[in-house]
Design a protein around this motif. Structure first.
Motif, mmCIF file in Angstrom:
data_model
loop_
_atom_site.group_PDB
_atom_site.id
_atom_site.type_symbol
_atom_site.label_atom_id
_atom_site.label_comp_id
_atom_site.label_asym_id
_atom_site.label_seq_id
_atom_site.Cartn_x
_atom_site.Cartn_y
_atom_site.Cartn_z
ATOM 1 N N ARG A 2 47.227 44.739 36.561
ATOM 2 C CA ARG A 2 45.661 44.484 36.825
ATOM 3 C C ARG A 2 45.519 44.398 38.480
ATOM 4 N N VAL A 3 44.651 45.250 38.815
ATOM 5 C CA VAL A 3 44.352 45.305 40.322
ATOM 6 C C VAL A 3 43.074 45.441 40.444
ATOM 7 N N ILE A 4 42.432 44.359 41.241
ATOM 8 C CA ILE A 4 41.046 44.412 41.656
ATOM 9 C C ILE A 4 41.062 45.180 42.842
ATOM 10 N N VAL A 27 42.629 49.176 36.662
ATOM 11 C CA VAL A 27 42.050 49.088 38.166
ATOM 12 C C VAL A 27 40.682 48.457 37.699
ATOM 13 N N ILE A 28 40.271 47.318 38.458
ATOM 14 C CA ILE A 28 38.896 46.976 38.487
ATOM 15 C C ILE A 28 38.306 46.952 39.853
ATOM 16 N N GLY A 29 37.136 47.576 39.898
ATOM 17 C CA GLY A 29 36.657 47.884 41.133
ATOM 18 C C GLY A 29 35.505 47.092 41.415
ATOM 19 N N LEU A 30 35.145 46.815 42.583
ATOM 20 C CA LEU A 30 34.282 46.062 43.092
ATOM 21 C C LEU A 30 33.355 46.936 43.946
ATOM 22 N N GLY A 44 38.425 56.317 36.670
ATOM 23 C CA GLY A 44 39.196 55.873 35.417
ATOM 24 C C GLY A 44 39.240 54.272 35.618
ATOM 25 N N GLY A 45 38.463 53.756 36.432
ATOM 26 C CA GLY A 45 38.682 52.222 36.694
ATOM 27 C C GLY A 45 37.393 51.636 35.892
ATOM 28 N N SER A 46 37.366 50.400 35.968
ATOM 29 C CA SER A 46 36.571 49.554 35.378
ATOM 30 C C SER A 46 35.785 48.767 36.501
ATOM 31 N N LEU A 47 34.668 48.289 36.045
ATOM 32 C CA LEU A 47 33.888 47.387 37.109
ATOM 33 C C LEU A 47 34.153 45.779 36.707
ATOM 34 N N TRP A 48 34.225 45.168 37.909
ATOM 35 C CA TRP A 48 34.288 43.649 37.956
ATOM 36 C C TRP A 48 33.066 42.942 37.250
ATOM 37 N N SER A 49 33.433 42.083 36.558
ATOM 38 C CA SER A 49 32.001 41.324 35.809
ATOM 39 C C SER A 49 32.411 40.112 35.883
#
Length: 77
Positions: A2-4, A27-30, A44-49
């Protein structure tokens, strides 16, 4: 792993996020904008919450907007 990625929709993040996803990482994107969020999702990434993810639980946080020093932690993922 898991990578931010901070700056996930910026100049470096646009390249980094899809590459990490292709390599099999979660991948968690900001990002700051709705357009940036759409770009991260399309790669293909998700967003940080803050309610669903804890940044310290990530094995490899990445700052795509500048240089980041490696952690002195001996924790392995």
């Amino acid at each position: 792993m898991r990578v931010i990625v901070a700056g996930a929709s910026g100049a470096l993040g646009r390249v980094l996020v899809p590459e990490l996803v292709r390599s099999g990482h979660e991948v968690i994107g900001l990002t700051r904008t709705a357009e940036g969020a759409a770009r991260v999702r399309s790669a293909g990434g998700s967003l940080w919450s803050p309610t669903s993810w804890i940044a310290t639980a990530c094995c490899a946080p990445q700052q795509a907007s500048g240089r980041m020093r490696s952690s002195t932690s001996s924790r392995r993922c």
